[in-house]
Design a protein around this motif. Structure first.
Motif, PDB file in Angstrom:
ATOM      1  N   ILE A  25       0.837  -1.207   0.000  1.00  0.00           N
ATOM      2  CA  ILE A  25       0.000   0.000   0.000  1.00  0.00           C
ATOM      3  C   ILE A  25       0.867   1.251   0.000  1.00  0.00           C
ATOM      4  CG2 ILE A  25      -1.621   1.357   1.405  1.00  0.00           C
ATOM      5  CD1 ILE A  25      -2.822  -1.400   2.285  1.00  0.00           C
ATOM      6  N   ILE A  26       1.905   1.263   0.825  1.00  0.00           N
ATOM      7  CA  ILE A  26       2.789   2.427   0.906  1.00  0.00           C
ATOM      8  C   ILE A  26       3.521   2.642  -0.419  1.00  0.00           C
ATOM      9  CG2 ILE A  26       4.847   3.374   2.030  1.00  0.00           C
ATOM     10  CD1 ILE A  26       2.236   3.500   3.686  1.00  0.00           C
ATOM     11  N   ASP A  27       4.008   1.562  -1.024  1.00  0.00           N
ATOM     12  CA  ASP A  27       4.684   1.685  -2.329  1.00  0.00           C
ATOM     13  C   ASP A  27       3.744   2.267  -3.375  1.00  0.00           C
ATOM     14  OD1 ASP A  27       7.166   0.795  -1.534  1.00  0.00           O
ATOM     15  OD2 ASP A  27       6.789  -1.293  -2.098  1.00  0.00           O
ATOM     16  N   THR A  28       2.495   1.812  -3.386  1.00  0.00           N
ATOM     17  CA  THR A  28       1.507   2.331  -4.334  1.00  0.00           C
ATOM     18  C   THR A  28       1.226   3.797  -4.070  1.00  0.00           C
ATOM     19  OG1 THR A  28       0.513   0.128  -4.451  1.00  0.00           O
ATOM     20  CG2 THR A  28      -0.813   1.977  -5.259  1.00  0.00           C
ATOM     21  N   LEU A  29       1.085   4.158  -2.802  1.00  0.00           N
ATOM     22  CA  LEU A  29       0.858   5.555  -2.436  1.00  0.00           C
ATOM     23  C   LEU A  29       2.020   6.441  -2.871  1.00  0.00           C
ATOM     24  CD1 LEU A  29      -0.844   7.713  -1.008  1.00  0.00           C
ATOM     25  CD2 LEU A  29       0.237   7.030   1.131  1.00  0.00           C
ATOM     26  N   LEU A  30       3.238   5.960  -2.688  1.00  0.00           N
ATOM     27  CA  LEU A  30       4.411   6.733  -3.102  1.00  0.00           C
ATOM     28  C   LEU A  30       4.454   6.933  -4.610  1.00  0.00           C
ATOM     29  CD1 LEU A  30       7.156   5.351  -0.736  1.00  0.00           C
ATOM     30  CD2 LEU A  30       6.342   7.695  -0.863  1.00  0.00           C
ATOM     31  N   GLU A  31       4.119   5.893  -5.365  1.00  0.00           N
ATOM     32  CA  GLU A  31       4.087   6.030  -6.830  1.00  0.00           C
ATOM     33  C   GLU A  31       3.042   7.059  -7.239  1.00  0.00           C
ATOM     34  OE1 GLU A  31       6.190   4.804  -9.120  1.00  0.00           O
ATOM     35  OE2 GLU A  31       7.289   4.092  -7.368  1.00  0.00           O
ATOM     36  N   LEU A  32       1.897   7.025  -6.607  1.00  0.00           N
ATOM     37  CA  LEU A  32       0.842   7.998  -6.882  1.00  0.00           C
ATOM     38  C   LEU A  32       1.321   9.414  -6.569  1.00  0.00           C
ATOM     39  CD1 LEU A  32      -2.129   8.556  -7.642  1.00  0.00           C
ATOM     40  CD2 LEU A  32      -2.682   8.227  -5.225  1.00  0.00           C
ATOM     41  N   MET A  33       1.996   9.575  -5.439  1.00  0.00           N
ATOM     42  CA  MET A  33       2.501  10.891  -5.046  1.00  0.00           C
ATOM     43  C   MET A  33       3.543  11.396  -6.039  1.00  0.00           C
ATOM     44  SD  MET A  33       2.684  10.295  -0.941  1.00  0.00           S
ATOM     45  CE  MET A  33       3.432  11.848  -0.555  1.00  0.00           C
ATOM     46  N   LYS A  34       4.404  10.511  -6.533  1.00  0.00           N
ATOM     47  CA  LYS A  34       5.417  10.916  -7.514  1.00  0.00           C
ATOM     48  C   LYS A  34       4.765  11.415  -8.788  1.00  0.00           C
ATOM     49  CE  LYS A  34       9.033   7.748  -6.005  1.00  0.00           C
ATOM     50  NZ  LYS A  34       9.775   6.525  -6.362  1.00  0.00           N
ATOM     51  N   VAL A  35       3.732  10.715  -9.246  1.00  0.00           N
ATOM     52  CA  VAL A  35       3.029  11.125 -10.462  1.00  0.00           C
ATOM     53  C   VAL A  35       2.396  12.501 -10.259  1.00  0.00           C
ATOM     54  CG1 VAL A  35       1.052  10.598 -11.949  1.00  0.00           C
ATOM     55  CG2 VAL A  35       2.638   8.785 -11.301  1.00  0.00           C
ATOM     56  N   CYS A  36       1.759  12.698  -9.117  1.00  0.00           N
ATOM     57  CA  CYS A  36       1.129  13.993  -8.829  1.00  0.00           C
ATOM     58  C   CYS A  36       2.159  15.106  -8.734  1.00  0.00           C
ATOM     59  CB  CYS A  36       0.327  13.925  -7.529  1.00  0.00           C
ATOM     60  SG  CYS A  36      -1.123  12.876  -7.621  1.00  0.00           S
ATOM     61  N   MET A  37       3.301  14.810  -8.134  1.00  0.00           N
ATOM     62  CA  MET A  37       4.331  15.846  -7.949  1.00  0.00           C
ATOM     63  C   MET A  37       4.901  16.330  -9.276  1.00  0.00           C
ATOM     64  SD  MET A  37       6.497  14.686  -4.643  1.00  0.00           S
ATOM     65  CE  MET A  37       7.785  15.790  -5.124  1.00  0.00           C
TER      66      MET A  37
END
Length: 174
Positions: A25-37
């Motif tokens: 879940i954390i890895d997925t959240l981090l990938e999502l955050m990178k895309v948004c950033m």
């Protein structure tokens, strides 16, 4: 229209979530955050989020580490093992160490000791720790193999053997 069969986990079910699932879940959240950033110039909130979540998901969010940080995690591991009260905390520290090993400088002496730490944890015979601890041992062996060309077939006379490296690392631990 009302939906009556919606899954809603109880507090006990949420509390017993596996660490592997949490890591995913954390890895997925981090990938999502990178895309948004990438779409937001001068974004500062990832750094703030990392600082707030560091204690929980440190191994997942870290992109760098140092000997000092690894030693701090090892101190936490030792204290937790002394009381053997929280297996999940022990498991999470092992998972964190596994992820951070590849970020640690190749000059770090910690790499040579980590196999013995992993082997010691296996000797606890705690089945919940086997998967994460074997991952730690595997990661460490990969790193040692890469750093020292342990598993290459060329110039075997000049290379150190895994046995020699392990036995030399064991002496200070005894």
């Amino acid at each position: 229209m009302t939906i009556t069969n919606v899954y809603s986990p109880t507090f006990e079910q949420l509390e017993s979530m596996s660490l592997t699932l949490l890591e995913t879940i954390i890895d997925t959240l981090l990938e999502l955050m990178k895309v948004c950033m990438n779409n937001i110039p001068d974004c500062q909130w990832l750094g703030q989020w990392q600082e707030l979540a560091k204690r929980i998901v440190y191994g997942c969010i870290s992109k760098t580490t140092s000997d000092g940080e690894i030693k701090a995690l090892l101190r936490i591991l030792v204290k937790t093992l002394e009381s053997f009260f929280d297996i999940d905390l022990i498991d999470s520290v092992i998972m964190c160490l596994t992820r951070l090993l590849s970020l640690l400088s190749s000059e770090s002496k910690i790499h040579k000791f980590m196999s013995w730490i992993a082997l010691s944890i296996l000797q606890l015979e705690e089945t919940q720790l086997y998967a994460s601890d074997l991952s730690l041992l595997e990661e460490n062996l990969h790193i040692l193999g890469y750093m020292l060309n342990l598993f290459e077939n060329t110039n075997t006379h000049q290379q150190q053997t895994l046995e020699r490296i392990m036995m030399d690392a064991r002496k200070p631990l005894e």
